[in-house]
Design a protein around this motif. Structure first.
Motif, PDB file in Angstrom:
ATOM      1  N   GLU A   1      12.710   4.234  -3.203  1.00 28.83           N
ATOM      2  CA  GLU A   1      13.613   3.540  -4.124  1.00 28.83           C
ATOM      3  C   GLU A   1      12.968   2.262  -4.653  1.00 28.83           C
ATOM      4  O   GLU A   1      13.096   1.944  -5.841  1.00 28.83           O
ATOM      5  CB  GLU A   1      14.930   3.235  -3.409  1.00 28.83           C
ATOM      6  CG  GLU A   1      15.724   4.492  -3.052  1.00 28.83           C
ATOM      7  CD  GLU A   1      17.068   4.191  -2.426  1.00 28.83           C
ATOM      8  OE1 GLU A   1      18.043   4.027  -3.187  1.00 28.83           O
ATOM      9  OE2 GLU A   1      17.153   4.133  -1.187  1.00 28.83           O
ATOM     10  N   LYS A   2      12.242   1.544  -3.802  1.00 24.93           N
ATOM     11  CA  LYS A   2      11.570   0.323  -4.239  1.00 24.93           C
ATOM     12  C   LYS A   2      10.399   0.633  -5.181  1.00 24.93           C
ATOM     13  O   LYS A   2      10.040  -0.194  -6.026  1.00 24.93           O
ATOM     14  CB  LYS A   2      11.056  -0.458  -3.032  1.00 24.93           C
ATOM     15  CG  LYS A   2      12.147  -1.203  -2.270  1.00 24.93           C
ATOM     16  CD  LYS A   2      11.555  -2.036  -1.168  1.00 24.93           C
ATOM     17  CE  LYS A   2      12.600  -2.943  -0.522  1.00 24.93           C
ATOM     18  NZ  LYS A   2      13.694  -2.224   0.095  1.00 24.93           N
ATOM     19  N   ALA A   3       9.793   1.812  -5.031  1.00 23.43           N
ATOM     20  CA  ALA A   3       8.648   2.193  -5.864  1.00 23.43           C
ATOM     21  C   ALA A   3       9.059   2.462  -7.305  1.00 23.43           C
ATOM     22  O   ALA A   3       8.215   2.490  -8.208  1.00 23.43           O
ATOM     23  CB  ALA A   3       7.955   3.426  -5.274  1.00 23.43           C
ATOM     24  N   GLY A   4      10.354   2.667  -7.527  1.00 22.78           N
ATOM     25  CA  GLY A   4      10.842   2.889  -8.884  1.00 22.78           C
ATOM     26  C   GLY A   4      10.408   4.225  -9.469  1.00 22.78           C
ATOM     27  O   GLY A   4      10.240   4.350 -10.692  1.00 22.78           O
ATOM     28  N   ILE A   5      10.221   5.239  -8.629  1.00 20.76           N
ATOM     29  CA  ILE A   5       9.756   6.550  -9.083  1.00 20.76           C
ATOM     30  C   ILE A   5      10.912   7.548  -9.078  1.00 20.76           C
ATOM     31  O   ILE A   5      11.881   7.393  -8.329  1.00 20.76           O
ATOM     32  CB  ILE A   5       8.635   7.087  -8.162  1.00 20.76           C
ATOM     33  CG1 ILE A   5       9.153   7.226  -6.725  1.00 20.76           C
ATOM     34  CG2 ILE A   5       7.414   6.180  -8.224  1.00 20.76           C
ATOM     35  CD1 ILE A   5       8.195   7.906  -5.766  1.00 20.76           C
ATOM     36  N   PRO A   6      10.813   8.591  -9.910  1.00 18.47           N
ATOM     37  CA  PRO A   6      11.796   9.674  -9.788  1.00 18.47           C
ATOM     38  C   PRO A   6      11.462  10.491  -8.539  1.00 18.47           C
ATOM     39  O   PRO A   6      10.293  10.763  -8.263  1.00 18.47           O
ATOM     40  CB  PRO A   6      11.567  10.491 -11.060  1.00 18.47           C
ATOM     41  CG  PRO A   6      10.136  10.252 -11.415  1.00 18.47           C
ATOM     42  CD  PRO A   6       9.842   8.829 -10.989  1.00 18.47           C
ATOM     43  N   PHE A   7      12.464  10.847  -7.767  1.00 23.73           N
ATOM     44  CA  PHE A   7      12.192  11.643  -6.575  1.00 23.73           C
ATOM     45  C   PHE A   7      13.407  12.484  -6.210  1.00 23.73           C
ATOM     46  O   PHE A   7      14.541  12.205  -6.632  1.00 23.73           O
ATOM     47  CB  PHE A   7      11.786  10.764  -5.392  1.00 23.73           C
ATOM     48  CG  PHE A   7      12.866   9.828  -4.892  1.00 23.73           C
ATOM     49  CD1 PHE A   7      13.733  10.215  -3.874  1.00 23.73           C
ATOM     50  CD2 PHE A   7      13.009   8.552  -5.427  1.00 23.73           C
ATOM     51  CE1 PHE A   7      14.717   9.360  -3.410  1.00 23.73           C
ATOM     52  CE2 PHE A   7      13.986   7.681  -4.964  1.00 23.73           C
ATOM     53  CZ  PHE A   7      14.850   8.095  -3.953  1.00 23.73           C
ATOM     54  N   GLU A   8      13.145  13.522  -5.445  1.00 22.30           N
ATOM     55  CA  GLU A   8      14.202  14.359  -4.880  1.00 22.30           C
ATOM     56  C   GLU A   8      14.049  14.323  -3.362  1.00 22.30           C
ATOM     57  O   GLU A   8      12.999  13.904  -2.852  1.00 22.30           O
ATOM     58  CB  GLU A   8      14.081  15.796  -5.399  1.00 22.30           C
ATOM     59  CG  GLU A   8      14.254  15.910  -6.906  1.00 22.30           C
ATOM     60  CD  GLU A   8      14.012  17.327  -7.424  1.00 22.30           C
ATOM     61  OE1 GLU A   8      13.690  18.212  -6.593  1.00 22.30           O
ATOM     62  OE2 GLU A   8      14.137  17.544  -8.637  1.00 22.30           O
TER      63      GLU A   8
ATOM     64  N   LYS B   1       0.828  -1.211   0.000  1.00 16.61           N
ATOM     65  CA  LYS B   1       0.000   0.000   0.000  1.00 16.61           C
ATOM     66  C   LYS B   1       0.858   1.255   0.000  1.00 16.61           C
ATOM     67  O   LYS B   1       0.579   2.219  -0.716  1.00 16.61           O
ATOM     68  CB  LYS B   1      -0.924   0.009   1.218  1.00 16.61           C
ATOM     69  CG  LYS B   1      -2.171  -0.845   1.077  1.00 16.61           C
ATOM     70  CD  LYS B   1      -3.094  -0.623   2.273  1.00 16.61           C
ATOM     71  CE  LYS B   1      -4.405  -1.363   2.095  1.00 16.61           C
ATOM     72  NZ  LYS B   1      -5.324  -1.127   3.240  1.00 16.61           N
ATOM     73  N   ALA B   2       1.903   1.256   0.830  1.00 20.21           N
ATOM     74  CA  ALA B   2       2.767   2.430   0.926  1.00 20.21           C
ATOM     75  C   ALA B   2       3.435   2.724  -0.413  1.00 20.21           C
ATOM     76  O   ALA B   2       3.522   3.890  -0.842  1.00 20.21           O
ATOM     77  CB  ALA B   2       3.815   2.213   2.013  1.00 20.21           C
ATOM     78  N   ILE B   3       3.898   1.682  -1.093  1.00 17.65           N
ATOM     79  CA  ILE B   3       4.545   1.861  -2.387  1.00 17.65           C
ATOM     80  C   ILE B   3       3.546   2.375  -3.426  1.00 17.65           C
ATOM     81  O   ILE B   3       3.856   3.280  -4.213  1.00 17.65           O
ATOM     82  CB  ILE B   3       5.189   0.537  -2.847  1.00 17.65           C
ATOM     83  CG1 ILE B   3       6.437   0.263  -2.008  1.00 17.65           C
ATOM     84  CG2 ILE B   3       5.535   0.580  -4.333  1.00 17.65           C
ATOM     85  CD1 ILE B   3       7.083  -1.082  -2.274  1.00 17.65           C
ATOM     86  N   LYS B   4       2.320   1.834  -3.425  1.00 15.33           N
ATOM     87  CA  LYS B   4       1.300   2.308  -4.369  1.00 15.33           C
ATOM     88  C   LYS B   4       0.945   3.769  -4.107  1.00 15.33           C
ATOM     89  O   LYS B   4       0.704   4.544  -5.040  1.00 15.33           O
ATOM     90  CB  LYS B   4       0.055   1.425  -4.269  1.00 15.33           C
ATOM     91  CG  LYS B   4       0.235   0.037  -4.881  1.00 15.33           C
ATOM     92  CD  LYS B   4      -1.020  -0.809  -4.733  1.00 15.33           C
ATOM     93  CE  LYS B   4      -0.808  -2.205  -5.338  1.00 15.33           C
ATOM     94  NZ  LYS B   4      -2.016  -3.061  -5.158  1.00 15.33           N
ATOM     95  N   ARG B   5       0.893   4.158  -2.824  1.00 21.22           N
ATOM     96  CA  ARG B   5       0.599   5.549  -2.477  1.00 21.22           C
ATOM     97  C   ARG B   5       1.686   6.476  -3.020  1.00 21.22           C
ATOM     98  O   ARG B   5       1.398   7.557  -3.544  1.00 21.22           O
ATOM     99  CB  ARG B   5       0.488   5.704  -0.964  1.00 21.22           C
ATOM    100  CG  ARG B   5      -0.748   5.057  -0.360  1.00 21.22           C
ATOM    101  CD  ARG B   5      -0.631   4.920   1.138  1.00 21.22           C
ATOM    102  NE  ARG B   5      -1.799   4.247   1.715  1.00 21.22           N
ATOM    103  CZ  ARG B   5      -1.864   3.810   2.976  1.00 21.22           C
ATOM    104  NH1 ARG B   5      -0.819   3.964   3.787  1.00 21.22           N
ATOM    105  NH2 ARG B   5      -2.954   3.211   3.421  1.00 21.22           N
TER     106      ARG B   5
END
Length: 292
Positions: A45-52, A7-11
């Motif tokens: 990092e596990k979500a595979g999203i770009p982030f700052e 759930k946390a990763i999907k959020r």
């Protein structure tokens, strides 16, 4: 991977999509150096999203916290993640806890927590941010949501407490570029956080190994007298910084013609610490007895 982790990763993935759509910028992860934000980074990092990543420098963090953040930022920057330390300002100028106290003419207290707003909560304006806020941390945080859009007009605030909230579409399609927030681990317990840290072998702030359950500002009134005394015993320089700030505060109040109930910095310190030492009372330092 358990249900809460999924759930946390999907959020975070949903928040990332909205950030890229409405702000044209990656999701901004707030990082305090504590256990919750450490989990947040790992999930991002596990979500595979770009982030700052952004850290709000409070000026009263433990040295161990500062070094831990520097080390973590170096690791992330080596992987191509943009990291930024944001320094606090007030009335258009750089400030610290030591300059704020004379400016405000009083120390920060449980009721007058001006320090949080100025030193900690200023980062990420005009961005979509993710935080490690959790309902289990305090009763006040039970009013927080999974997704939030804060507005001065309470009628225009949107707080979603359920992943399937009917207002989700309204939130996702809103084009007003105020600060919006995702709290991916808001429903995690302390046990969930620590189990995840241990299972994923996440390096944590050394302050936890020193017997502290939470990482925060040294001298924070919310910590209680015992923990503050423990902090000042470990980091005595911070006590001296507070005493110096209290001294300047009293001088500033007198120069402005304001009344003050305190005669000196030590009076302010004991009033602020609520340690039972009365104004004018001699503070005894009882060390070990010498052997005869």
């Amino acid at each position: 991977m358990n249900e809460k982790e999924e759930k946390a990763i999907k959020r975070m993935q949903t928040a990332s999509e909205m950030s890229l759509m409405h702000y044209k910028k990656p999701l901004l992860i707030t990082y305090s150096g504590g256990k919750d934000s450490a989990v947040l980074l790992d999930l991002a990092e596990k979500a595979g999203i770009p982030f700052e990543v952004i850290h709000s420098h409070t000026t009263v963090d433990a040295p161990e916290t500062v070094y831990h953040i520097q080390k973590e930022f170096k690791r992330l920057e080596d992987r191509g993640v943009k990291c930024r330390v944001e320094y606090p300002t007030y009335k258009g100028k750089r400030v610290s806890m030591w300059t704020l106290i004379p400016e405000m003419s009083m120390p920060p207290t449980r009721i007058a927590r001006y320090c949080c707003e100025i030193l900690k909560e200023h980062g990420g304006n005009g961005r979509f941010i993710a935080t490690g806020v959790r309902w289990a941390e305090s009763s006040k945080r039970k009013g927080r949501g999974i997704y939030e859009k804060i507005h001065r007009n309470s009628e225009k605030r949107v707080i979603l407490n359920n992943d399937n909230d009917d207002r989700r579409r309204l939130f996702e399609n809103c084009t007003v570029k105020l600060k919006r927030t995702c709290n991916p681990i808001i429903d995690w317990t302390d046990e969930d956080v620590w189990n995840y840290i241990h299972s994923e072998h996440i390096p944590i702030n050394p302050v936890y190994h020193m017997g502290f359950e939470r990482v925060g500002c040294i001298g924070c009134p919310m910590a209680g007298t015992y923990l503050r005394l423990k902090q000042f015993a470990i980091w005595p320089k911070y006590k001296q910084n507070y005493l110096s700030a209290f001294k300047r505060m009293i001088r500033s109040k007198r120069e402005k013609g304001l009344e003050t109930e305190w005669n000196n910095a030590e009076d302010v310190y004991h009033w602020w610490l609520q340690d039972g030492v009365l104004p004018g009372q001699i503070e005894m330092d009882l060390g070990e007895e010498e052997e005869g």
